[in-house]
Scaffold this active site. Structure first.
Site: not given
Ligand code: GCV
Length: 652
Positions: A270, A349, A377
């Protein structure tokens, strides 16, 4: 502490100890903590505590005895004979955990006689990762995916001056068995990167507040640190200059924090930098940091959350769920002993329902940590009641291979993304405290019965709860994860959330996006074909029996059907209902269950303190609104796609 909820350590739970006479034997910083706790309880309730009574001393109801000289061991024994309850431990941490064990037992600790029993954690590292930024991030706020206010650690651009709440946090964590905390976000922005070097003193302040509770501090670092902080031209893990830079940086960290735990790293994920830029492997990257940490006894937690977030949704052969396995299995056996590969429990996720990640059974030569998400989340963002104990327990008990469960394979630790912020209730939703407590207890003993853990949490948080309160809390919490699952994305298909913030329904929110999280619904059916025979081949990443169980719709469990298969709306589930009717039914049921839980909660007014009752009652209104929104959008969407009416003629 004024204005902050005592969570599972209200004064009342110390009454059995605080009204008695306690002897403490031993010395050291954690024994001091034990003494402070007992002395505080005695001051409140009229008991007495002595340190190292000489021969012929008074009769004691409780003896807490350090039998060794190290703070290292976490084990303790607890037994009772001749009117005295005795806790022994060879390490200060063990003594502290023994004290909290007696707190959990309450009056029962002082009844009758029972032989000494040994207690020891099954998992050595039990960690919380905070996704906290020092500065407030323009998009993500201060705590990424945080639903409990601002950061507990960072305020006004630096470590909080007043660390009283951090100390109180450490105390709560010790009382449920957590022994490590990573204090900053794995997405490391420019300000936070400097915590590794010129701002390490601030991390040391936080570590100082957590240390008395046996908690080691860890730091998330950016792989690009030698470039962004050190001014080097490269961060190539095999470059001697880069390695020397990390060795110096780590020496600086240990000079400030001698018991520092280690690093957490999100690399090539990411947008975070990583070894791919230099044509190196993730083992090269992790081992470079491991080598720098090794002389000081530190560990690198290297995250396996590596995938392509620039995918083409029209390409049905690329599968994000495959990514971690494809990247890391070829590296098995190459990671250093003090490198731990940290794997999210599912392949995607933290969805409300995912299979266990196949990577967990596929790296016998690597120390693995399994990562759960306490911050909700994708499970209601601490506005919905969603107690995750049953889900985590299913994950941890899942028999991956040859009888080994996930909990047993997590030799490198169990980790949860923290759900705590500077909210007076710690977790935004007061009932989300149960998730934090449950994580700690399951990390200590992954095969513990989650319902028993919830009972424990209830008895501690609401000392001497009347039966209707215990029953009511169970009624609200026990099934709340399955209720949430019912009114959100069906049968393991996942997502369908609003892009960006991930709250509330948007069936196609991620469908035509590059993120790799699709449901592929069309007029005939939905789901992702991950079979070997006709799909992405993901099912083949499992060992037996799971590769076969998941391969066929005949054997795939209903709750994961759409994760593994693309089926027609008329496909008959093992439950005897068609997929489309299941979608309608569960979405109506989910909302009805929220309505019922809200009523139960209303009936507990008078049994719960007014502020907590009011906060939860208010949040139930939002949960119900949101659950109805989910129900109506999902049902209408699939009615319009499929053209199949509801068998019960309800409005869809
Ligand atoms: C900290 C998901 C979340 C991100 C998070 C990522 C991760 O994509 O939406 O906010 O980033 O996981 O675990 O690194």
């Amino acid at each position: 502490m004024r204005g902050v909820d005592p969570a599972w350590l209200p004064d009342g739970v110390f009454r059995p100890i605080g009204t008695r006479r306690t002897l403490i034997r031993g010395s050291g910083p954690l024994v001091d903590t034990v003494h402070t706790e007992v002395a505080g309880a005695c001051a409140r309730f009229g008991g007495r505590v002595d340190l190292d009574a000489g021969p012929g001393g008074a009769a004691y109801d409780l003896a807490l005895e350090l039998t060794g000289d190290g703070d290292g061991s976490e084990a303790f024994t607890c037994g009772r004979a001749d009117g005295r309850t005795t806790v022994t431990a060879s390490g200060g941490r063990g003594l502290l955990y023994g004290l909290f064990h007696v707190v959990r037992l309450g009056e029962a600790a002082f009844q009758g006689a029972y032989p000494p029993e040994l207690f020891r954690p099954r998992v050595a590292l039990r960690m919380l990762d905070h996704w906290d930024n020092v500065a407030v991030h323009p998009v993500m706020g201060q705590v990424e995916r945080g639903y409990a206010g601002g950061s507990l650690f960072w305020q006004d651009g630096r470590a909080r001056g007043d660390l009283e709440r951090v100390r109180a946090y450490g105390r709560l964590l010790a009382a449920c068995g957590i022994n490590a905390v990573a204090v900053n976000n794995v997405n490391v922005h420019a300000t936070e990167a400097r915590l590794l070097t010129d701002r390490i003193g601030e991390v040391a302040e936080i570590a100082g507040a957590l240390r008395p509770y046996g908690i080691r501090t860890h730091l998330s670092v950016t792989f690009a640190a030698p470039v962004v902080l050190g001014g080097l031209a490269s961060a190539d893990p095999l470059d001697a200059e880069v390695r020397a830079w990390w060795a110096r940086a780590v020496a600086g960290v240990y000079a400030a924090i001698p018991d520092f735990g280690g690093f957490v790293v999100k690399a090539d994920s990411e947008g975070q930098p990583g070894p791919f830029a230099y044509g190196r492997t993730h083992a090269d990257g992790a081992n470079m940091l491991a080598a720098a940490l090794e002389p000081h006894g530190g560990t690198v937690h290297w995250r396996a959350f590596v995938y392509d977030h620039r995918q083409d949704w029209r390409d049905r052969t690329t599968d994000r769920a495959r990514a971690a396995y494809d990247h890391f299995v070829p590296l098995d056996g190459e990671f250093a002993d003090n490198a731990v590969l940290q794997i999210k429990h599912g392949p995607l996720d933290f969805q409300v329902r995912e299979p266990v990640s196949p990577l967990i059974g596929a790296m016998p030569g690597t120390r693995l940590a399994v990562e759960l998400q306490a911050t909700q989340e994708y499970t209601g963002q601490q506005r919905h009641v969603c107690w995750l104990g049953p889900m985590w327990s299913e994950v941890l008990r899942f028999p991956v291979e040859q009888g080994s469960s996930v909990g047993e394979l997590a030799r490198g630790g169990l980790v949860a993304v923290s759900n705590v912020g500077d909210d007076p209730f710690w977790t935004g939703h007061p009932l989300a405290q149960a998730n934090l407590y449950t994580f700690g207890r399951l990390a200590w003993q992954p095969d513990a019965d989650p319902a028993a853990v919830l009972d424990e949490w209830i008895r501690l948080t609401f000392p001497d709860p009347p039966e209707p309160l215990t029953d009511g809390l169970h009624a609200v919490l026990d099934g709340s994860w399955r209720t949430y699952e019912k009114y959100t994305a069906p049968l393991g298909v996942g997502f369908m959330v609003q892009p960006g913030h991930h709250y509330g329904p948007s069936v196609d929110g991620y469908e035509y996006s590059p993120w790799g999280t699709y449901h592929f619904a069309d007029r005939d059916g939905l789901g992702v074909d991950r079979s070997r025979a006709t799909g992405t081949g993901y099912a083949g990443q499992y060992g037996k029996p799971w590769s076969e169980v998941y391969e066929s719709t005949d054997t795939c469990p209903d709750e994961l059907l759409l994760f593994f298969h693309h089926v027609s709306y008329g496909h008959m589930l093992h439950s005897g209902t068609t997929v489309i009717q299941h979608i309608y039914d569960t979405h109506f049921e989910g909302v009805e269950e929220v309505e019922a839980a809200r009523e139960v909660w209303a009936s507990l007014a008078g049994l719960v303190d007014p502020a907590r009752h009011a906060r939860v009652a208010e949040l139930f209104e939002e949960q119900l609104r949101s659950a109805r929104e989910w129900r109506d959008q999902i049902n209408s969407y699939f009615f319009r796609k499929s053209g199949v009416p509801d068998a019960h003629g309800r409005r869809i």
